[in-house]
Design a protein around this motif. Sequence first.
Motif, PDB file in Angstrom:
ATOM      1  N   PRO A 179       0.841  -1.189   0.000  1.00  0.00           N
ATOM      2  CA  PRO A 179       0.000   0.000   0.000  1.00  0.00           C
ATOM      3  C   PRO A 179       0.880   1.244   0.000  1.00  0.00           C
ATOM      4  O   PRO A 179       1.737   1.396   0.871  1.00  0.00           O
ATOM      5  CB  PRO A 179      -0.801  -0.113   1.305  1.00  0.00           C
ATOM      6  N   LYS A 180       0.719   2.105  -0.974  1.00  0.00           N
ATOM      7  CA  LYS A 180       1.530   3.315  -1.028  1.00  0.00           C
ATOM      8  C   LYS A 180       0.732   4.451  -1.626  1.00  0.00           C
ATOM      9  O   LYS A 180      -0.258   4.243  -2.329  1.00  0.00           O
ATOM     10  CB  LYS A 180       2.810   3.079  -1.824  1.00  0.00           C
ATOM     11  N   ASP A 181       1.163   5.666  -1.330  1.00  0.00           N
ATOM     12  CA  ASP A 181       0.445   6.859  -1.757  1.00  0.00           C
ATOM     13  C   ASP A 181       0.807   7.188  -3.195  1.00  0.00           C
ATOM     14  O   ASP A 181       1.529   8.143  -3.477  1.00  0.00           O
ATOM     15  CB  ASP A 181       0.773   8.025  -0.825  1.00  0.00           C
ATOM     16  N   ALA A 182       0.304   6.365  -4.115  1.00  0.00           N
ATOM     17  CA  ALA A 182       0.535   6.576  -5.541  1.00  0.00           C
ATOM     18  C   ALA A 182      -0.815   6.501  -6.235  1.00  0.00           C
ATOM     19  O   ALA A 182      -1.737   5.830  -5.763  1.00  0.00           O
ATOM     20  CB  ALA A 182       1.477   5.515  -6.101  1.00  0.00           C
ATOM     21  N   GLN A 183      -0.951   7.210  -7.352  1.00  0.00           N
ATOM     22  CA  GLN A 183      -2.213   7.149  -8.085  1.00  0.00           C
ATOM     23  C   GLN A 183      -2.325   5.789  -8.764  1.00  0.00           C
ATOM     24  O   GLN A 183      -1.435   5.376  -9.507  1.00  0.00           O
ATOM     25  CB  GLN A 183      -2.313   8.269  -9.112  1.00  0.00           C
ATOM     26  N   ARG A 184      -3.431   5.112  -8.510  1.00  0.00           N
ATOM     27  CA  ARG A 184      -3.602   3.753  -8.999  1.00  0.00           C
ATOM     28  C   ARG A 184      -5.020   3.510  -9.489  1.00  0.00           C
ATOM     29  O   ARG A 184      -5.963   4.196  -9.075  1.00  0.00           O
ATOM     30  CB  ARG A 184      -3.308   2.743  -7.871  1.00  0.00           C
ATOM     31  N   ILE A 185      -5.144   2.511 -10.345  1.00  0.00           N
ATOM     32  CA  ILE A 185      -6.442   1.930 -10.678  1.00  0.00           C
ATOM     33  C   ILE A 185      -6.405   0.500 -10.163  1.00  0.00           C
ATOM     34  O   ILE A 185      -5.626  -0.330 -10.646  1.00  0.00           O
ATOM     35  CB  ILE A 185      -6.716   1.937 -12.194  1.00  0.00           C
ATOM     36  N   TYR A 186      -7.191   0.222  -9.141  1.00  0.00           N
ATOM     37  CA  TYR A 186      -7.320  -1.133  -8.636  1.00  0.00           C
ATOM     38  C   TYR A 186      -8.422  -1.819  -9.454  1.00  0.00           C
ATOM     39  O   TYR A 186      -9.574  -1.390  -9.437  1.00  0.00           O
ATOM     40  CB  TYR A 186      -7.711  -1.126  -7.159  1.00  0.00           C
ATOM     41  N   TYR A 187      -8.063  -2.861 -10.197  1.00  0.00           N
ATOM     42  CA  TYR A 187      -9.079  -3.545 -11.003  1.00  0.00           C
ATOM     43  C   TYR A 187      -9.262  -4.972 -10.481  1.00  0.00           C
ATOM     44  O   TYR A 187      -8.301  -5.641 -10.116  1.00  0.00           O
ATOM     45  CB  TYR A 187      -8.734  -3.513 -12.493  1.00  0.00           C
ATOM     46  N   ALA A 188     -10.528  -5.394 -10.407  1.00  0.00           N
ATOM     47  CA  ALA A 188     -10.841  -6.639  -9.713  1.00  0.00           C
ATOM     48  C   ALA A 188     -11.929  -7.428 -10.421  1.00  0.00           C
ATOM     49  O   ALA A 188     -12.627  -6.915 -11.298  1.00  0.00           O
ATOM     50  CB  ALA A 188     -11.284  -6.321  -8.276  1.00  0.00           C
ATOM     51  N   ASN A 189     -12.058  -8.686 -10.025  1.00  0.00           N
ATOM     52  CA  ASN A 189     -13.184  -9.508 -10.470  1.00  0.00           C
ATOM     53  C   ASN A 189     -14.457  -9.003  -9.803  1.00  0.00           C
ATOM     54  O   ASN A 189     -14.427  -8.363  -8.749  1.00  0.00           O
ATOM     55  CB  ASN A 189     -12.932 -10.982 -10.143  1.00  0.00           C
ATOM     56  N   HIS A 190     -15.595  -9.298 -10.431  1.00  0.00           N
ATOM     57  CA  HIS A 190     -16.847  -8.663 -10.008  1.00  0.00           C
ATOM     58  C   HIS A 190     -17.971  -9.694  -9.917  1.00  0.00           C
ATOM     59  O   HIS A 190     -18.420 -10.211 -10.929  1.00  0.00           O
ATOM     60  CB  HIS A 190     -17.216  -7.582 -11.036  1.00  0.00           C
ATOM     61  N   SER A 191     -18.409  -9.994  -8.680  1.00  0.00           N
ATOM     62  CA  SER A 191     -19.475 -10.978  -8.507  1.00  0.00           C
ATOM     63  C   SER A 191     -20.629 -10.479  -7.656  1.00  0.00           C
ATOM     64  O   SER A 191     -21.663 -11.144  -7.562  1.00  0.00           O
ATOM     65  CB  SER A 191     -18.912 -12.268  -7.879  1.00  0.00           C
TER      66      SER A 191
ATOM     67  N   SER B 200      -7.373   8.060  -7.294  1.00  0.00           N
ATOM     68  CA  SER B 200      -7.229   6.644  -7.619  1.00  0.00           C
ATOM     69  C   SER B 200      -8.627   6.061  -7.776  1.00  0.00           C
ATOM     70  O   SER B 200      -9.611   6.630  -7.294  1.00  0.00           O
ATOM     71  CB  SER B 200      -6.476   5.908  -6.505  1.00  0.00           C
ATOM     72  N   LEU B 201      -8.717   4.907  -8.469  1.00  0.00           N
ATOM     73  CA  LEU B 201     -10.022   4.348  -8.793  1.00  0.00           C
ATOM     74  C   LEU B 201     -10.092   2.859  -8.484  1.00  0.00           C
ATOM     75  O   LEU B 201      -9.072   2.164  -8.446  1.00  0.00           O
ATOM     76  CB  LEU B 201     -10.328   4.549 -10.280  1.00  0.00           C
ATOM     77  N   ILE B 202     -11.320   2.389  -8.261  1.00  0.00           N
ATOM     78  CA  ILE B 202     -11.622   0.969  -8.180  1.00  0.00           C
ATOM     79  C   ILE B 202     -12.487   0.635  -9.384  1.00  0.00           C
ATOM     80  O   ILE B 202     -13.550   1.240  -9.572  1.00  0.00           O
ATOM     81  CB  ILE B 202     -12.358   0.626  -6.876  1.00  0.00           C
ATOM     82  N   LEU B 203     -12.032  -0.304 -10.198  1.00  0.00           N
ATOM     83  CA  LEU B 203     -12.674  -0.555 -11.486  1.00  0.00           C
ATOM     84  C   LEU B 203     -12.894  -2.057 -11.678  1.00  0.00           C
ATOM     85  O   LEU B 203     -12.074  -2.873 -11.247  1.00  0.00           O
ATOM     86  CB  LEU B 203     -11.767  -0.019 -12.602  1.00  0.00           C
ATOM     87  N   PHE B 204     -14.006  -2.394 -12.335  1.00  0.00           N
ATOM     88  CA  PHE B 204     -14.308  -3.798 -12.637  1.00  0.00           C
ATOM     89  C   PHE B 204     -14.389  -3.957 -14.152  1.00  0.00           C
ATOM     90  O   PHE B 204     -15.419  -3.658 -14.761  1.00  0.00           O
ATOM     91  CB  PHE B 204     -15.620  -4.206 -11.964  1.00  0.00           C
ATOM     92  N   PRO B 205     -13.301  -4.416 -14.777  1.00  0.00           N
ATOM     93  CA  PRO B 205     -13.243  -4.438 -16.243  1.00  0.00           C
ATOM     94  C   PRO B 205     -14.169  -5.444 -16.908  1.00  0.00           C
ATOM     95  O   PRO B 205     -14.346  -5.395 -18.131  1.00  0.00           O
ATOM     96  CB  PRO B 205     -11.771  -4.762 -16.534  1.00  0.00           C
ATOM     97  N   GLU B 206     -14.782  -6.348 -16.139  1.00  0.00           N
ATOM     98  CA  GLU B 206     -15.781  -7.234 -16.739  1.00  0.00           C
ATOM     99  C   GLU B 206     -17.028  -6.440 -17.144  1.00  0.00           C
ATOM    100  O   GLU B 206     -17.786  -6.871 -18.008  1.00  0.00           O
ATOM    101  CB  GLU B 206     -16.172  -8.337 -15.764  1.00  0.00           C
ATOM    102  N   GLY B 207     -17.242  -5.317 -16.464  1.00  0.00           N
ATOM    103  CA  GLY B 207     -18.348  -4.440 -16.827  1.00  0.00           C
ATOM    104  C   GLY B 207     -19.667  -4.767 -16.163  1.00  0.00           C
ATOM    105  O   GLY B 207     -20.531  -3.916 -16.028  1.00  0.00           O
ATOM    106  N   THR B 208     -19.828  -5.998 -15.721  1.00  0.00           N
ATOM    107  CA  THR B 208     -21.049  -6.417 -15.047  1.00  0.00           C
ATOM    108  C   THR B 208     -20.697  -7.554 -14.105  1.00  0.00           C
ATOM    109  O   THR B 208     -19.608  -8.130 -14.187  1.00  0.00           O
ATOM    110  CB  THR B 208     -22.118  -6.873 -16.068  1.00  0.00           C
ATOM    111  N   ARG B 209     -21.621  -7.871 -13.195  1.00  0.00           N
ATOM    112  CA  ARG B 209     -21.337  -8.940 -12.246  1.00  0.00           C
ATOM    113  C   ARG B 209     -21.308 -10.303 -12.931  1.00  0.00           C
ATOM    114  O   ARG B 209     -22.123 -10.596 -13.799  1.00  0.00           O
ATOM    115  CB  ARG B 209     -22.404  -8.959 -11.141  1.00  0.00           C
ATOM    116  N   ASN B 210     -20.366 -11.122 -12.522  1.00  0.00           N
ATOM    117  CA  ASN B 210     -20.259 -12.492 -13.013  1.00  0.00           C
ATOM    118  C   ASN B 210     -21.001 -13.398 -12.032  1.00  0.00           C
ATOM    119  O   ASN B 210     -20.520 -13.671 -10.935  1.00  0.00           O
ATOM    120  CB  ASN B 210     -18.789 -12.899 -13.110  1.00  0.00           C
ATOM    121  N   LEU B 211     -22.181 -13.878 -12.420  1.00  0.00           N
ATOM    122  CA  LEU B 211     -23.010 -14.714 -11.557  1.00  0.00           C
ATOM    123  C   LEU B 211     -22.870 -16.202 -11.864  1.00  0.00           C
ATOM    124  O   LEU B 211     -23.565 -17.024 -11.271  1.00  0.00           O
ATOM    125  CB  LEU B 211     -24.480 -14.287 -11.682  1.00  0.00           C
ATOM    126  N   ASP B 212     -21.969 -16.542 -12.778  1.00  0.00           N
ATOM    127  CA  ASP B 212     -21.741 -17.938 -13.164  1.00  0.00           C
ATOM    128  C   ASP B 212     -20.522 -18.472 -12.414  1.00  0.00           C
ATOM    129  O   ASP B 212     -19.389 -18.110 -12.719  1.00  0.00           O
ATOM    130  CB  ASP B 212     -21.526 -18.032 -14.674  1.00  0.00           C
TER     131      ASP B 212
END
Length: 209
Positions: free
Chosen positions: A29-41, A113-125
């Motif tokens: 964890p550091k004070d840098a500009q970041r985009i945290y991208y994650a899986n989305h369920s 900084s941002l939190i982003l989900f590149p799948e675009g929608t929730r993955n329910l499978d």
Amino acid sequence: MLESIFAYAIIAGARAITGLRSLWLGTTPKDAQRIYYANHSSHGDFVLLWASLPAQLRRRTRPVAGADYWGKGGLRGFVINRVFNGVLIERQRSESGGNPLEPVEQALAAGDSLILFPEGTRNLDEEVKLLPFKSGIYHLSKAHPEVELVPVWLANLNRVMPKGRALPLPLLCTLSFGAPLAVQEGEAKEAFIERARDALLALAPAEGH
């Protein structure tokens, strides 16, 4: 004041229900500009990721969320706008066109900084670990090469609030943070998206764990 109370309650609740555990495997964890991208369920994904960050990072980290769900006013609107200072985007293109990523571009230009989900929608499978990525993550990285892209795998959150259940189930959730990446000089969109997706999948727990 009310926003701070809500934020504290959300963080405490998320940690109590999920036993939140953060593994900083490829970075710190550091004070840098970041985009945290994650899986989305689930709709709670960005809450858990935001709550896992140190307080000084939470203050400048904003979740990117769909306006169709979060932009309806009421308590939901209060939480996304006043507590999380979220960036709302239109996930459905209008006939008039325009750049759906413009609010995200503005947030990055402001130093957030941002939190982003590149799948675009929730993955329910549950049989599919990760849906195909939208191209937005490539365009953002190409336009902002100074911003670190950090993959984050959220494990077990879809089991905390399974579809159709009104109350969450207490269950240990782990967030695994990987090594930062960015678009390389001359790298094609398809190659970068595959690399970013592979970096995220590499953080997923092995089957049976």
